[in-house]
Each structure stands twice: as C-alpha cells, then as structure tokens.
Design a protein around this motif. Sequence first.
Motif, PDB file in Angstrom:
ATOM      1  N   GLY A   1       6.588  -8.636  -9.057  1.00  0.00           N
ATOM      2  CA  GLY A   1       7.590  -9.524  -9.618  1.00  0.00           C
ATOM      3  C   GLY A   1       7.924 -10.702  -8.741  1.00  0.00           C
ATOM      4  O   GLY A   1       8.912 -11.400  -8.980  1.00  0.00           O
ATOM      5  N   SER A   2       7.114 -10.915  -7.716  1.00  0.00           N
ATOM      6  CA  SER A   2       7.388 -11.999  -6.777  1.00  0.00           C
ATOM      7  C   SER A   2       6.064 -12.556  -6.270  1.00  0.00           C
ATOM      8  O   SER A   2       5.077 -11.821  -6.169  1.00  0.00           O
ATOM      9  CB  SER A   2       8.228 -11.474  -5.612  1.00  0.00           C
ATOM     10  N   PRO A   3       6.026 -13.820  -5.956  1.00  0.00           N
ATOM     11  CA  PRO A   3       4.786 -14.359  -5.369  1.00  0.00           C
ATOM     12  C   PRO A   3       4.629 -14.004  -3.898  1.00  0.00           C
ATOM     13  O   PRO A   3       3.649 -14.375  -3.273  1.00  0.00           O
ATOM     14  CB  PRO A   3       4.951 -15.871  -5.544  1.00  0.00           C
ATOM     15  N   MET A   4       5.590 -13.293  -3.366  1.00  0.00           N
ATOM     16  CA  MET A   4       5.571 -12.982  -1.940  1.00  0.00           C
ATOM     17  C   MET A   4       4.567 -11.873  -1.614  1.00  0.00           C
ATOM     18  O   MET A   4       4.355 -10.966  -2.389  1.00  0.00           O
ATOM     19  CB  MET A   4       6.971 -12.543  -1.509  1.00  0.00           C
ATOM     20  N   ARG A   5       3.954 -11.992  -0.468  1.00  0.00           N
ATOM     21  CA  ARG A   5       3.112 -10.926   0.084  1.00  0.00           C
ATOM     22  C   ARG A   5       3.703 -10.504   1.416  1.00  0.00           C
ATOM     23  O   ARG A   5       4.195 -11.344   2.177  1.00  0.00           O
ATOM     24  CB  ARG A   5       1.673 -11.397   0.288  1.00  0.00           C
TER      25      ARG A   5
END
Lengths: 205, 514
Positions: free
Chosen positions: B158-162
């Motif tokens: 649900g997030s573009p974060m890695r």
Amino acid sequence: MGPMVQFGAPNSPVASRFSRVGRIVNRKLGVTLLCCFFLSCNSPRTIVTDTWHSPLITARPLGNTLVLAYTLFPRPIIGLYVEDVWVEQLGRYGVNALSWSNFSVDGKVPSMGELADVLTEYQFDTLLVTQLISFKHLNRDVSNSQVAIVETRLYLAPTEEVYWSLQSESFLANYVMGEIRRPREGDALEYVETVIQEMMKDGVF
Amino acid sequence: MEIQTQSPALPAVLVVFIQFISSSPANAQVYVEADQLMKVIEAQQRQLEAQEAQIQRQKADLEALRQQVEELRRTRSPSPSMAPAPTAPLPRGNSEPVERVELDDLRDQIEAIHKAIPPGSLPPPRARGDPTLPEQADIEELISSTPTDWPGSIPVLGSPMRVKISGFAELDANYNLGAITSLAEFATSAIVTSDRTAAEGEDGKTNVSAQVSRLELKARTPWGGRQIENEIAMDFLRDSSVTEPLLRLRKAYGQVSDILFGGDLRFGLDWSTFTNLTASPNTLDYEGPNSLLFMLHPIARWIRVYHPTLTLEVGLDAPDQRVFQNAKEVSRWPDFVVAVISQTDRVNFQGSFILRDLRGSGEPQSAVSDTGWGINLSGVIDMPDRLAPDFASYSFSYGSGYGGLLNDAPPDAAYDFYNNRLEAIPTLAWYLAYQHWWSPCMYTVVTHGQVQQDNLDFQAGFSFRETQYSSINLTWTPTPHWLFGVEALYGTREDKDGAYGSVWRTQFTSRISF
C-alpha cells in the motif's frame, strides 16, 4: 632527588631511542618481507562453492546455446560484457553460442516468454544463464564489495527445466556509492573457464 | 480367396452325373449310394448358405462399428488452439513404453539419491520440481522478481516505500598483553604509559564482548521523481571501556535527492563529511587505525554528483564532542566541511577541508576560542596486473585543532591558564593499509598508522604526543553472511614527557550478518 634513569628502562630516553631504531629496522624488514610474500602468491580469481546436477538427466552436450547474463540491476553493462566473454570462450571449444543481446532490443531482462520464443525459433538446445546473486559484505560501514556470488544455470531449451547449476565466488573491481563495476577482463575469463571445467567434469559440456 | 457358394453350376453337374449313373440297370446299389450322397450335398449346401448369412451379418456389424468409431473421432477431435502442450521429455527415450519394473527401478534410484543427500544440505540452487521443496517459481517469475537496484529490500504494501532490515551479530574476543583501558576497541591513545596496573591488563587480560553488534533499518520512498532515504542504526558501544552492551544510536538521518541546486540534502546523525569511509581498512578491530577520521555527528550535508567520477559535498557538522584539555566545550558555530570525491576505475580519492570554531570555558570562567582547521587526503588504489585484486588504502591528515575527529581523539586544543587562551594543537595523522586476497573467501589486511601532535609548551607532561597502530589479520568468509578471523595488533603511546607504553593484542572475531 630526581628520577633515576636506568639504561634499558622503558621510559628512559636512551631506551626509547634504542628501541625506536630497532622498531624502524624491524618495520622496514617486515614490510619488505610482506611485499615479497604477497607478490609471490597468485590467488585464484574464482572459486566454486556449490554444484548441482539433475539426477534425471545424464551427460549431454550443450549443443546450440543461448547465453543470458544479468545482475541485480536490469541489464547493466556488466551483463552484456559477461555474455560476450561466455560466447567467445564457448566458441573456442567449438560450441555454437549466441548472446541474448543479439535478440534484445530494449536491453532489459527478458521474460521467459521472450526467451522461449527465441529458443524455439532459432532451435537452441540449451539456455545458459549467469546471474549475480549477491555481494560479500566485508566492511562494517561500507557497502563496497569486491566479491560477487554468481550462479550459473543450464536449462533444457524445449522445457526450460534446470538440469545443472553452479555457485561461485568471483572478484569484481572495487565499486563505491552503489555503482556496480564489472569484473576485470582476466577475472571474467577465469570465471568462465572455471565454470567450463566444472561442466566438463559433470558431463554437461 | 472367396468361395462362390451361390454358383448354380455345381448342383446341376452333380444331378446330370447321378442321372447318368442311375440309368444303368445293372447297378441298383449305386442308386442308394447316390441318394445318400445327394442328401449330404444338400446338407452341405444349407450349411454353406448359413455361413454366408453369418458372414453378411458380420460385415454389417463391422461397418456399423466403423461408423461409430468415425463418429467418436469426429466428436473428440480437439481444435488446434486447445492442443495440449508437449510433455517434458523423459530422461530416456519417451517413444517406447516404459515397463513397470523399469519405473520401479527409477523410483528406487531417485530414493537412493535423496537418501544420499546429507540432511540440512542446501537445495540445488533454483532447481525446479523438487517434491521436497515448495514449488519454485518458474524462470519468468524468478527473472522478473530479481532485478532491483536495492537487493534485500522489501516493498511496504500500500506504499511505494521499500525497507531493508540488516545488521550483524559480532563476537569479539581479545587478549591484551599490556595495560590498556579500551576493551572493545584498540584505541592506542588508551594505552597506559605510567603506573600500569594488573587491573588495566598489564599482566594479561581477556575481554569478550558483543557490543559492536548492530541493527540497521533503511527505507527508500520515491517522491515526485525524487527519492527520500532514511536510516536508523543502533549498536551497543556507548562505552568502549567496558564490555557490557549499552545501547547507542549510531545513525538517524533522512535524505532527499535532487532538492537543492541539483544536489541531495541529508539531515541527521551520520558520519562527518570530513570522513572518507571508502578508505577505511578491513581490520577486525572495530576501531581501525588510530589516524582514521571516524566521527559520528549530527550533520547537514549537501551532496551533488557532477559526474560519475566527481562528487562535491558541503556540510555543517555539529560542534560537539570537542576534546579540550583543561577547558569545557562551549560551542558556538558548527564546523564547516567541504569534500571533493573522485572515483575512477582504479582510484578512489577524497580531498576534504574542515574549518572549526573551537570555543571553551577556562578558569576564570570566561569563554575563549581559537580557530581550528584540517585537511585530509585519503582514498583507495586498486593494484594493477598481477597484484589485482589487492588494494591499498591511505589517509593523510594535517591541521590544527581537528585531532578530536580522529579515532584516537587527541585534544583539539588546550587551555593556557596563564594567558587565558585556548590554543589549537597541530596534529599530523596518517595510515597505510594493504589488503591481499588469498582467494575470494580469504584475505589479509596489513595496517600501520600514526598520530603525532606538536605539543604546546604549557601542556602537562602526561599529554598525548604520539601513538602508533599496527595490525595484521587473516579473515575467512566461508559464506556471504559469515566472516571470522584472527588479528594481531600492536600499539604504542608516547606522552609529552616521554612516558611510553605498548600493548600486544590478539583478537578473534566472528561476524554473522543478515
């Protein structure tokens, strides 16, 4: 009464000067010996850490081979370079090999569908894949690494079934700030030659 | 050959022949026999007719069966698009039927192979179809999932974060032959030069610690064509003079790329901009050479990559952790640092300059200050030809009032009681290290470093004057995640008054990273 200076006592100026000269001489001798030692040692550039051979598929020649090499980045220059080294070395052994870069238009890592089309259309017998798996992390604070963990796999072209694989550790040139540098020419050649020798041992060359 | 059972010629010939025979009055017995023969012939005739009828019925049945087969074929014939994929080739000729006995033999062989594999051994890399393993994704999945510029990271749903979690558990065991008050690190400035005691290790002392073990959490988030990067790291080395693990915040910074004049901005706790981490040698000793610039600060840094081979960094480092002799730190301005980094195929080089406002409180209570400065030239040189892939690391630093940034942390400045002034101390520091590879899984690092201060007249006799650091190790990395080795270290310290101390240390290290 002033402090008594004794010859040979650790804190005496005489002892300090004497021991300093001795240290300098010993240091130069030690450095020279170390340099000679390192120069005389020729370390292997690739070592094999693991091999696997399908028990269901006995010895078979490579036949027409398609070579694909890729790293953690999508098709960086290192992959193309390694493919070229593979094709050249296989050619010297009389194996008809072509690199994937001959069929690739966008330089990206291909899907199996794309690979399968080429394998079928050009009647390849074997697919050889060289993949950079990871790096050895040696320094606590720097991600820089000179050692790459590489996996080499052979697939049957019609079924894309793995029947032989090998893991090795090979040297890369130093890299910094996340940039992956290619192996030096001699190191790449030694890697390919080492893998070919292992293939011969296992009867898949 | 088909028999013509319906031909009328055969019975007619037989009748004429019998009438001819019976017309002879001399042979009455012949009539009887002929009559019997006629009966036999008539019986055979009926039998033949019955057989003929049966053959006709069978022909009709056969034709019907043929028609049924044709109908079945027509109804079960697949369309070309639904043709089943060819099956995987068997290890032997697949056109011949395989006997059940042979299949059993093959199964026995496979079973024997499975039993021959040692328990706990690694599965064949990327092998497919092993029933003892979860089904490996096919090569398409494998290839599509592998390419990433950040190996080991995982996406946040649900997030573009890695994010990436990493770290290591390290055990260091060392034995000192000589008095030194730094247990977890080999800080040569902590070598005792006078009044050495057994408690300080003068008669030998063993220390075992896991303080340098580390936990790191990194995150990367794309943001409108830019990237936000965060890192939080912790270890347990708050106090290196004891072996008890005490939690310490090592790093806590955030960075936004391409945000100011085409460069990145980093804020938080990180290495000083003055530091060149690439040039730090791979010693097993956690501290490394005494002359290494190795200071973690709160910083604000601007980083601009002008060319793949040229980077410029400008930073403001927090004015903390000053080392003053006879004065307390009363900081005013942050340190200003500029660094130029060049990275070519074989050479890494960093030239950096630091300007510091050294301000302290002496006796009587008044703020006094001096200007400190330092220059550092450091880098890595890859060895050519036959010596490759060996490399040499080096660092040369000189300046006045920057000593506290070094690993040995000699004083930046000393307070002069008589003249009520704070004076920066000139410091020279250098090291040279060489890493030799015995094989891709074994190497040796030889290091020698020196830190020297030009003592001021008013400094006390026990003041730091010079330290030397030497080490040699043998390190083995049997797997990418496991490193262990042994290292011999030798260090000396000399004070202004000539007091001298030296320590031998042997260290064993095991580091398992994740």
